[in-house]
Each structure stands twice: as C-alpha cells, then as structure tokens.
Design a protein around this motif. Structure first.
Motif, PDB file in Angstrom:
ATOM      1  N   VAL A 238     -26.646  62.302  -1.715  1.00 41.32           N
ATOM      2  CA  VAL A 238     -25.418  63.127  -1.069  1.00 41.32           C
ATOM      3  C   VAL A 238     -25.779  64.295  -0.283  1.00 41.32           C
ATOM      4  O   VAL A 238     -25.110  64.432   0.773  1.00 41.32           O
ATOM      5  CB  VAL A 238     -24.498  63.632  -2.126  1.00 41.32           C
ATOM      6  N   ALA A 239     -26.924  64.837  -0.379  1.00 38.13           N
ATOM      7  CA  ALA A 239     -27.265  66.026   0.101  1.00 38.13           C
ATOM      8  C   ALA A 239     -27.910  65.306   1.611  1.00 38.13           C
ATOM      9  O   ALA A 239     -27.478  66.126   2.534  1.00 38.13           O
ATOM     10  CB  ALA A 239     -28.585  66.752  -0.435  1.00 38.13           C
ATOM     11  N   LEU A 240     -28.502  64.556   1.595  1.00 37.71           N
ATOM     12  CA  LEU A 240     -28.946  63.672   2.843  1.00 37.71           C
ATOM     13  C   LEU A 240     -27.766  63.258   3.689  1.00 37.71           C
ATOM     14  O   LEU A 240     -27.973  63.229   4.942  1.00 37.71           O
ATOM     15  CB  LEU A 240     -29.761  62.600   2.593  1.00 37.71           C
TER      16      LEU A 240
ATOM     17  N   GLU B 248     -40.152  64.312  -3.629  1.00 35.05           N
ATOM     18  CA  GLU B 248     -41.128  63.908  -2.777  1.00 35.05           C
ATOM     19  C   GLU B 248     -40.527  62.868  -1.989  1.00 35.05           C
ATOM     20  O   GLU B 248     -39.667  62.185  -2.393  1.00 35.05           O
ATOM     21  CB  GLU B 248     -42.469  63.203  -3.260  1.00 35.05           C
ATOM     22  N   ASN B 249     -40.590  62.878  -0.636  1.00 32.87           N
ATOM     23  CA  ASN B 249     -40.141  61.846   0.329  1.00 32.87           C
ATOM     24  C   ASN B 249     -40.306  60.317  -0.214  1.00 32.87           C
ATOM     25  O   ASN B 249     -41.873  60.121  -0.240  1.00 32.87           O
ATOM     26  CB  ASN B 249     -40.627  61.974   1.857  1.00 32.87           C
ATOM     27  N   PRO B 250     -39.437  59.531  -0.571  1.00 36.59           N
ATOM     28  CA  PRO B 250     -39.887  58.114  -0.820  1.00 36.59           C
ATOM     29  C   PRO B 250     -40.428  57.192   0.066  1.00 36.59           C
ATOM     30  O   PRO B 250     -40.749  56.105  -0.039  1.00 36.59           O
ATOM     31  CB  PRO B 250     -38.274  57.572  -1.409  1.00 36.59           C
ATOM     32  N   GLY B 251     -40.482  57.742   1.391  1.00 37.70           N
ATOM     33  CA  GLY B 251     -41.202  57.164   2.454  1.00 37.70           C
ATOM     34  C   GLY B 251     -40.068  56.393   3.190  1.00 37.70           C
ATOM     35  O   GLY B 251     -40.338  56.013   4.485  1.00 37.70           O
ATOM     36  N   THR B 252     -38.887  56.603   2.920  1.00 37.54           N
ATOM     37  CA  THR B 252     -37.840  55.768   3.730  1.00 37.54           C
ATOM     38  C   THR B 252     -37.006  57.001   4.598  1.00 37.54           C
ATOM     39  O   THR B 252     -36.084  56.395   5.280  1.00 37.54           O
ATOM     40  CB  THR B 252     -36.909  55.063   3.016  1.00 37.54           C
ATOM     41  N   ILE B 253     -37.135  58.015   4.457  1.00 38.27           N
ATOM     42  CA  ILE B 253     -36.391  59.408   5.041  1.00 38.27           C
ATOM     43  C   ILE B 253     -37.131  59.793   6.298  1.00 38.27           C
ATOM     44  O   ILE B 253     -37.995  60.164   6.139  1.00 38.27           O
ATOM     45  CB  ILE B 253     -36.104  60.351   3.835  1.00 38.27           C
ATOM     46  N   ASN B 254     -36.104  59.909   7.137  1.00 38.05           N
ATOM     47  CA  ASN B 254     -36.479  60.571   8.580  1.00 38.05           C
ATOM     48  C   ASN B 254     -36.615  62.019   8.382  1.00 38.05           C
ATOM     49  O   ASN B 254     -35.985  62.689   7.967  1.00 38.05           O
ATOM     50  CB  ASN B 254     -35.507  60.165   9.505  1.00 38.05           C
TER      51      ASN B 254
END
Length: 380
Positions: free
Chosen positions: A214-216, A238-244
């Motif tokens: 929701v924050a994103l 941590e960034n799951p690897g899918t977030i810009n």
C-alpha cells in the motif's frame, strides 16, 4: 528505595527484544526503583515445546503456541523456586509481556502485569490457524495471569477493553499507559517549503502485515498526480527485486544494538517529513511514538491499539482497512501544504511530549505501583 523484581525471558540489555521495549522499561523503572532482572532462562524447556509445536503442526496442519498450561506451570515453578531462594526480597514483581510466567506464580509479593494485547484479541489477528487446544490453553493462561495481578498496565484502550469484556477483569485494576519512543530524542523542528521533495518514512519488518504494498501504491499515485515529488524510505525490508528504486530507498534491517545502525535510524527520522505505515494488524506500535518524537505527521490504518497513538485529524489520519494507496496519497496531499503540515507536525511533537514518552509513562506507573502496594493480595 523500593525493589522491583523484573521478570523476563531474555537479557534486558538486548534492544531487539520486543522492539526495545523490555530494555526501555527496565531503564525507566530504574530511575525511581532498584530494579533487579529475574531471568527465566529455560532453553531446554523452550526447545521441547518448540519441537512439540512443530510435530503437532505437521500432523494436524494446525498452528500451536507456547501458551500451554503445562508450559506456564513449569515457568511459574521455576520463578517460585527463585523467589523462595531469594527470601522474597522484592517489594513488587513486574511482568512485561510475560503472562506465561505470571499465571501460576505463588507469592505474596504484589504483581504488576504489563502487555500490549490480550491473547483473545490476537486470535486471527496475529495468531492464525490455531488448534482448539491452543486457544483453550491460551485463554486459560491469560485469564489466570490477569486474575493473579494486583495491577495491570496496557498500552492501549483496545487491549484494556478486551480484558474487561472477554476475561471479566475488574476495570479498577487496569491502567492504560501508552508506550514511549525507543529512540533517544534528537528532535529538530520541522519546516515546510512549497514544492520541495517530500520524504516519506516506512518502518516495519513484515511486508504484508505492515502494508509495504500500500505504501508503494501511495508513492506511485503521489508522483503521478501531485505537483510535488515524493520519495519513500523503507527501513526493515529488502527490495524483492521487482521494485523500481528511482523514488524508493530500501534500507533493510537496522539493529538497535549496533550503534551505527541506531544512529542511521535516528537520521532517517530526522530527515523525513511524513510517516506512513499501512499496518493491517498492530497492538500498539512503538514506531508511532518515535514518529511523534520527531514531529512527523502519521498516516496509517485504524486497527488494534493505534487510536491511542494517532489522533484522527490531529497528528495524523487512521484509514479504514479497505482503503488503498490512492486514499493514503490523498491524506498526504491534504497534509502537504504549509499551514496544515506545520500544524500536524507540531501536534505530533506535542503528542509525544504530553503522553508518548517514557518519563510521562513513569509518572503514571509510580501511581500504579503505589496502588499495587496498598492492595492486599487475595482481596481484589
């Protein structure tokens, strides 16, 4: 000076225990009392019950807890032995979030029990898929601990109300004392510059429960529809690897026992403008006290004990659980004009100074302990 036996299951100096609350409670009580930790280390027992839980879960596909009557009796027995060997030298026993040890302790020493929730409100809120035996045992242990206490301290009205309505506990022995901030106070007064880049802060270690999605969503909506630019700092994940990551800074977990990490956390609070935490389940939330300490307006969900920390339209907003990122963004946009922002920021700091700090907590706790000493056990 009155002597308090502080009944805990781990080292009181470990700032990771209960988000630092065990450590801070110990320190603040030590200002007015001689506080001696009573460490109930039962590693063999804990391992046995852990294995028992895992086996049961595998066989029945149901979850279990350590809130078993048999486990509680063994914990209390160990405490009884410690108290007998010490000659019951304490004026008060203080149990922070330790109903398992408090339930069956047999002593004439007055008891203060503190928690941020009851077992009952945790069912299908924090604790899911419990088997019937665990629920029955958990409620039995909880009720015994609450009845055994001379005075009870809760961190919110939410927890207090359930103790009264579900467990039938006398309201006269329940006190609501919101938790203080588990960081040192290095507050710098906030300012506001029109059209400046606004820094949002999120602190949480569980992606789904804390509402990182929701924050994103909120961040994306703000940057697509607002004149101002927004950035989001996420501490604990941590960034799951899918977030810009153009507008997102994933800090990862910061350990408060590590001075460098501790200082980093304070710096992020100082440099942020608004605190966002779309948490779907929260008993109290030390982070709300910390956000208020640093004068941050807060946007969150209306759940659990949060209403004792975030006043609607005063130091922030509490949204209904069906709201999404767009709704959070609209509240943030409302806050982000000069007069409104400075008012919310001031209110947030005032909330901290008036109620969400450990010195204020201690003032009321002193009265609780006085009441505790005046009540003869067995005549509650």
């Amino acid at each position: 000076m009155l002597k308090i036996g502080y009944v805990v299951n781990a080292d009181v100096h470990d700032k990771t225990q209960w988000s630092g609350t065990i450590y801070n409670l110990y320190n603040i009580l030590s200002k007015n009392y001689e506080v001696e930790p009573i460490l109930l280390e039962t590693k063999g027992l804990d391992k046995y019950y852990y294995i028992k839980q895992r086996v049961k879960q595998k066989l029945t596909k149901k979850s279990s807890t350590t809130m078993m009557v048999s486990y509680s009796k063994l914990k209390s027995k160990k405490l009884n032995n410690i108290l007998q060997q010490s000659g019951e030298k304490y004026d008060v026993l203080f149990f922070p979030a330790n109903s398992v040890a408090a339930a069956f302790v047999n002593t004439n020493i007055p008891i203060v029990y503190l928690s941020d929730a009851t077992f009952h409100v945790m069912i299908d809120y924090y604790l899911f898929n419990l088997d019937e035996s665990s629920i029955e045992n958990g409620n039995m242990v909880e009720k015994r601990a609450l009845e055994n206490a001379n005075q009870i301290i809760y961190a919110s009205d939410w927890a207090k109300n359930d103790a009264i309505t579900y467990y039938g506990i006398n309201e006269n022995k329940i006190n609501v004392l919101p938790f203080g901030a588990n960081l040192i106070d290095k507050y710098n007064k906030k300012s506001f510059e029109p059209n400046k880049e606004m820094n949002l802060l999120f602190v949480g270690v569980e992606w789904e429960r804390k509402g990182a999605d929701v924050a994103l969503e909120c961040l994306d909506y703000l940057n697509q529809h607002s004149k101002s630019k927004y950035k989001l700092t996420i501490i604990g994940l941590e960034n799951p690897g899918t977030i810009n990551t153009d507008n997102v800074n994933f800090v990862g977990f910061l350990n408060k026992n590590n001075q460098e990490d501790y200082n980093k956390m304070i710096k992020y609070y100082q440099e942020s403008d608004i605190f966002i935490l779309p948490t779907r389940a929260e008993c109290a939330g030390i982070v709300f006290s910390e956000a208020s300490m640093y004068g941050l307006p807060i946007v969150t969900y209306d759940t659990g004990g949060i209403q004792s920390y975030v006043e609607e339209g005063v130091n922030g907003f509490r949204l209904q659980l069906d709201k999404r990122g767009k709704d959070f963004a609209e509240k943030i946009e409302y806050i982000c004009n000069e007069d409104t922002y400075l008012t919310f920021s001031k209110n947030s700091r005032n909330k901290y100074e008036n109620s969400l700090n450990w010195d204020k907590w201690l003032e009321t706790c002193d009265e609780v302990i006085k009441k505790c000493l005046m009540i003869k056990r067995g005549n509650q």
